[in-house]
Design a protein around this motif. Structure first.
Motif, PDB file in Angstrom:
ATOM      1  N   ARG A  81     -21.637 -26.559 -13.325  1.00 18.77           N
ATOM      2  CA  ARG A  81     -21.578 -25.120 -13.505  1.00 18.77           C
ATOM      3  C   ARG A  81     -22.958 -24.451 -13.555  1.00 18.77           C
ATOM      4  O   ARG A  81     -23.055 -23.231 -13.519  1.00 18.77           O
ATOM      5  CB  ARG A  81     -20.805 -24.767 -14.793  1.00 18.77           C
ATOM      6  N   ALA A  82     -24.017 -25.244 -13.639  1.00 20.16           N
ATOM      7  CA  ALA A  82     -25.366 -24.687 -13.686  1.00 20.16           C
ATOM      8  C   ALA A  82     -26.344 -25.761 -13.257  1.00 20.16           C
ATOM      9  O   ALA A  82     -26.058 -26.955 -13.314  1.00 20.16           O
ATOM     10  CB  ALA A  82     -25.698 -24.185 -15.086  1.00 20.16           C
ATOM     11  N   ASP A  86     -31.471 -21.986 -13.638  1.00 17.24           N
ATOM     12  CA  ASP A  86     -30.492 -20.896 -13.691  1.00 17.24           C
ATOM     13  C   ASP A  86     -30.652 -20.090 -14.974  1.00 17.24           C
ATOM     14  O   ASP A  86     -30.849 -20.653 -16.060  1.00 17.24           O
ATOM     15  CB  ASP A  86     -29.059 -21.437 -13.639  1.00 17.24           C
ATOM     16  N   VAL A  88     -28.761 -18.025 -17.739  1.00 20.09           N
ATOM     17  CA  VAL A  88     -27.388 -18.067 -18.230  1.00 20.09           C
ATOM     18  C   VAL A  88     -27.261 -17.276 -19.529  1.00 20.09           C
ATOM     19  O   VAL A  88     -28.254 -16.998 -20.212  1.00 20.09           O
ATOM     20  CB  VAL A  88     -26.919 -19.522 -18.473  1.00 20.09           C
ATOM     21  N   GLN A 124     -21.479 -27.207 -20.707  1.00 19.15           N
ATOM     22  CA  GLN A 124     -21.514 -26.380 -19.499  1.00 19.15           C
ATOM     23  C   GLN A 124     -20.336 -25.415 -19.443  1.00 19.15           C
ATOM     24  O   GLN A 124     -20.391 -24.413 -18.722  1.00 19.15           O
ATOM     25  CB  GLN A 124     -21.509 -27.266 -18.249  1.00 19.15           C
ATOM     26  N   LEU A 129     -23.382 -17.580 -15.610  1.00 18.14           N
ATOM     27  CA  LEU A 129     -24.623 -17.096 -15.016  1.00 18.14           C
ATOM     28  C   LEU A 129     -24.889 -15.666 -15.475  1.00 18.14           C
ATOM     29  O   LEU A 129     -23.975 -14.838 -15.544  1.00 18.14           O
ATOM     30  CB  LEU A 129     -24.541 -17.165 -13.498  1.00 18.14           C
TER      31      LEU A 129
END
Length: 337
Positions: A81-82, A86, A88, A124, A129
């Motif tokens: 997921r990342a 990134d 977040v 996660q 994001l």
């Protein structure tokens, strides 16, 4: 990257028991990410957790705070997921991804460990994001206040252009509700005890402002401003006897979103207006991860900029909590990274 992190922790209730401490920097396990926290936003909930735990059983030391924005600096195995680099933001609830809330979900910052640290390890599943159009300080405000307003008005409330929304106060949730409603094409009436804050709210797009100090029966003013029809949606942030005024301000078939308890945890009011007006009452407990992802997209596309009252340094948490307790115009944020 160093081998330690700085965090705020409490070992008993009360702001006097908040201390900064240095602990070993953890590494993310499978399915986890290590985030360098850049900013953290406070909520009134954080004040109550520090004061009394809100009735929750906390494990000492408890790290407070649920809302943060940061950068992923390491990932465990199996993370999809990342990726490193990134930007977040945290979710409020651990384990609520979509649909109805599952039993037993818990929130960051109480009873789960919080985010008031320069690095945190999160599942996660507990991140999304960040909006590309927001700064770290702005993005940190979405987790609780932004998502609460979005859930009330859009995800659950089905707000439509041309409807009327009443917003109580000018704190974080209230101003998010104002901005999101205006972006949806709704007309907003703000209730506040300050003419200055009402003027600032109107600058953000509110159609009307009602000073509750001058108009204690503010519901009558709402009816006057809507030609006797009432509002389609009221964001109830006060509780207690204020609920009866919210009922009176609603139109036939209106919706009451019960969010706050700034005055009283009780829900006082006659059942008759609910029956006569065929009102819908919804309790709002922030929202799920998918709704936060929807909010992020809406923020980017609509160009909404969260309102930040004051930014404090990480060392100034006690002052920031005191500011949160007395209220601000928008959000109180800590600069971390």
């Amino acid at each position: 990257m160093g081998k330690t992190l700085q965090r705020w922790a409490m070992k008993d209730f009360g702001a006097a028991h908040l201390v900064q401490e240095t602990v070993a920097l953890p590494q993310p396990a499978a399915g986890e990410v290590l985030v360098q926290v850049k900013a953290a936003a406070l909520n009134y909930r954080d004040v109550m957790v520090v004061e009394n735990g809100m009735g929750m059983a906390l494990d000492w030391p408890q790290v407070p705070g649920s809302d943060m924005a940061g950068v992923v600096v390491a990932v465990g195995s199996g993370v999809t997921r990342a990726k490193v680099g990134d930007r977040v933001v945290s979710t409020f609830w651990h384990g609520w991804h979509d649909g109805a809330a599952p039993a037993g979900i818990a929130a960051l910052g109480g009873p789960l460990p919080g985010v008031l640290a320069d690095h945190v390890v999160l599942s996660q599943e507990d991140i999304v994001l960040a909006p590309a159009t927001l700064s770290d300080a702005e993005a940190a405000t979405l987790t609780c206040a932004g998502l609460t307003a979005w859930t009330a008005l859009v995800e659950s409330g089905g707000l439509r252009a041309g409807q009327t929304v009443v917003v109580q106060g000018t704190g974080g949730v209230a101003l998010f509700a104002l901005q999101l409603a205006v972006a949806q094409g709704a007309e907003v009436i703000v209730i506040s005890g300050s003419d200055d804050k009402l003027a600032r709210a109107q600058a953000l797009g509110a159609r009307h402002g009602v000073n509750r100090s001058k108009h204690p029966d503010w519901a009558a003013e709402v009816l006057r401003l809507t030609d006797g029809r009432g509002a389609d949606h009221v964001i109830e942030l006060v509780g207690g006897d204020n609920v009866a005024k919210s009922q009176a301000a609603l139109a036939q078939g209106g919706r009451l979103s019960v969010i706050g308890l700034l005055d009283d945890m009780a829900f006082n009011g006659s059942i008759i207006p609910f029956l006569q007006k065929r009102l819908t009452v919804q309790g709002i407990g922030v929202g799920h991860r998918h709704a936060l992802e929807n909010l992020v997209r809406a923020i980017d596309r609509a160009g909404i900029k969260p309102v930040i009252d004051t930014e404090y340094g990480f060392d100034e948490l006690p002052q920031a909590l005191a500011h949160q307790a007395r209220g601000g115009f928008g959000k109180i944020v800590l600069r971390v990274g």
